[in-house]
Scaffold this motif. Structure first.
Motif: not given
Length: 471
Positions: A393-407, A352-360
């Motif tokens: 979508v994230f890459e085109a906007a300059g956001f980096q999608l990383r792998e899972p973890g608390c990060s 839900e969070d990722l979809r909301a951000v991608a849409d935005f």
């Protein structure tokens, strides 16, 4: 007299109760990770004890894992050691482990619900304070210390005093750009970071009932940030629909039996809570923190409270927090330049969070001065995001999608915010150095964080919303 939901679940799990002593509470599900379990396993080893019911303990690696190149050995020595020890301990004691490379690996409080392990009416513990997340399913879920982790491994029980109960009711419709994260930040700002101390909180009201399970998890996740022992929401059709068909959820006749029991999980109409609070959803705007605890929050259009408005005894610590953050009394946060955006953590890393951000962010570009990380909460979420094309979508906007973890929720892995830098974060804590030594954190919703990444400064997301944008 009727019972609250907390009382119903608690009483059903009391193995023994004696006047003047803590209850012996049976634990249905025990989650563990690499940080708080090593000493517990060592304790069992020294006493020659097995894990009493290994099928009821589930392990994953999340806090110390890197979020890039997870197929390679972990570079940080301590992180590598802790993850290796979890692998060794789980193999030795017969505990199921979803480690790096496993398709179920992810943040402990994300994988439990998505796998159908988290169920209504259960008692759930983990050596992690944000175990309260699981309360969104109508469960009693709370964090425990390392000695208690050992206690549960050895006995499947805990010594616990029955909690006080509080009901927080939120009614009405949320405005544009306002999400579950804003609801909980608003509540904490109103009652303070200590306002729920000693209570289990039940969230109720029309606003809460209208939320998805992902949003309910966000709210229950941050119950601990107001000092509460945990938070929960009575299960309903939204809950049942979310659980049905998941990997480890009941099936067939087992589902029908479970559903009949889950439908009894609500606070009786004549139940008495130790405290009651009520809020109007219409009063909530996009929220952001300005200090060094989650209670130091304001609506995005508001001004930072002055030091003189605080209680006399609290003024030194309040001023210290503002100094650390480089913020002045009575100032606006709108327009303040930021350096990093982190969208992730057990609070806000679900689909839900990722979809909301991608849409935005679709069709937009992040500001050149901002580094923006998006860290999914699990391998399943990562794969789903890729399947839906969100990674593009994230890459085109300059956001980096990383792998899972608390990060970058906490400075225990490679994803740290540099000293002095500002990060708008969807995580749950803004303590000094939480995201790295001398880093400075503004807590916010995924949409508010995304808006900051696009503009390069703290922004009211409502000014950027369009008719076609998620709100």
């Amino acid at each position: 007299m009727g019972k609250t939901l907390v009382e119903k679940i608690w009483d059903a799990h009391v193995v023994k109760r004696d006047e003047g002593y803590p209850d012996i509470l049976y634990i249905d599900t025990h989650f563990i990770h690499e940080v708080t379990s090593p000493q517990a396993f060592d304790g069992l080893r020294k006493r020659g004890l097995p894990v009493f019911r290994p099928a009821q303990t589930i392990a994953t690696a999340d806090h110390n894992v890197p979020t890039l190149n997870q197929h390679l050995p972990i570079q940080e020595t301590l992180s590598r050691y802790q993850v290796d020890m979890l692998t060794k301990n789980c193999a030795e004691f017969g505990v199921e482990l979803y480690g790096l490379g496993h398709p179920f690996q992810g943040i402990v409080h994300v994988i439990g619900p998505e796998l159908g392990i988290t169920l209504p009416g259960a008692t759930i513990v983990c050596g992690d304070s944000h175990t309260s997340t699981h309360g969104a399913f109508g469960a009693i879920a709370f964090g425990i210390g390392t000695s208690q982790v050992e206690q549960v491994l050895a006995t499947q029980c805990l010594l616990q005093q029955p909690p006080k109960t509080m009901r927080i009711t939120v009614d009405g419709m949320l405005g544009p750009g306002v999400s579950a994260k804003d609801i909980i930040l608003y509540i904490i700002a109103k009652i303070s970071a200590a306002g729920g101390t000693g209570y289990f909180i039940e969230y109720a009201g029309s606003t809460i009932r209208s939320l998805s399970m992902e949003s309910r998890m966000t709210i229950c996740n941050m119950s601990i940030e107001m000092g509460a022992r945990g938070g929960l929401i009575a299960p309903d059709e939204t809950t049942f629909e979310y659980i049905k068909g998941r990997e480890f959820a009941p099936k067939g006749a087992g589902w029908d039996k479970a559903l009949a029991q889950w439908n009894t999980l609500y606070s009786d109409s004549d139940a008495v809570f130790d405290a009651e609070l009520t809020f109007d959803a219409a009063d909530i705007e996009p929220m952001i923190t300005y200090g060094t605890n989650p209670g130091m929050g304001i609506g995005i259009s508001q001004f930072v409270p002055s030091t003189n408005s605080q209680e006399l005894s609290e003024r030194p610590s309040y001023q210290k927090a503002l100094n650390y953050m480089g913020i002045e009394d009575d100032s606006a946060l709108l327009g303040k330049e930021i350096d990093y955006v982190f969208i992730g953590s057990c609070t806000n890393s679900r689909m839900e969070d990722l979809r909301a951000v991608a849409d935005f962010v679709k069709g937009r570009q992040k500001a050149p001065n901002v580094i923006a990380w998006i860290v999914p909460g699990s391998k399943q979420i990562e794969q789903q995001a890729i399947a839906e094309g969100l990674d593009q979508v994230f890459e085109a906007a300059g956001f980096q999608l990383r792998e899972p973890g608390c990060s970058a929720c906490l400075g225990m892995n490679e994803d740290k915010i540099p000293a002095g830098k500002y990060c708008v974060s969807t995580s749950n804590r803004n303590f000094e150095g939480r995201q790295g030594p001398n880093s400075r954190t503004f807590l916010a919703s995924p949409l508010t964080a995304a808006a900051a990444a696009i503009t390069g400064r703290i922004t009211d997301v409502r000014s950027l919303l369009t008719e076609n944008t998620y709100a």
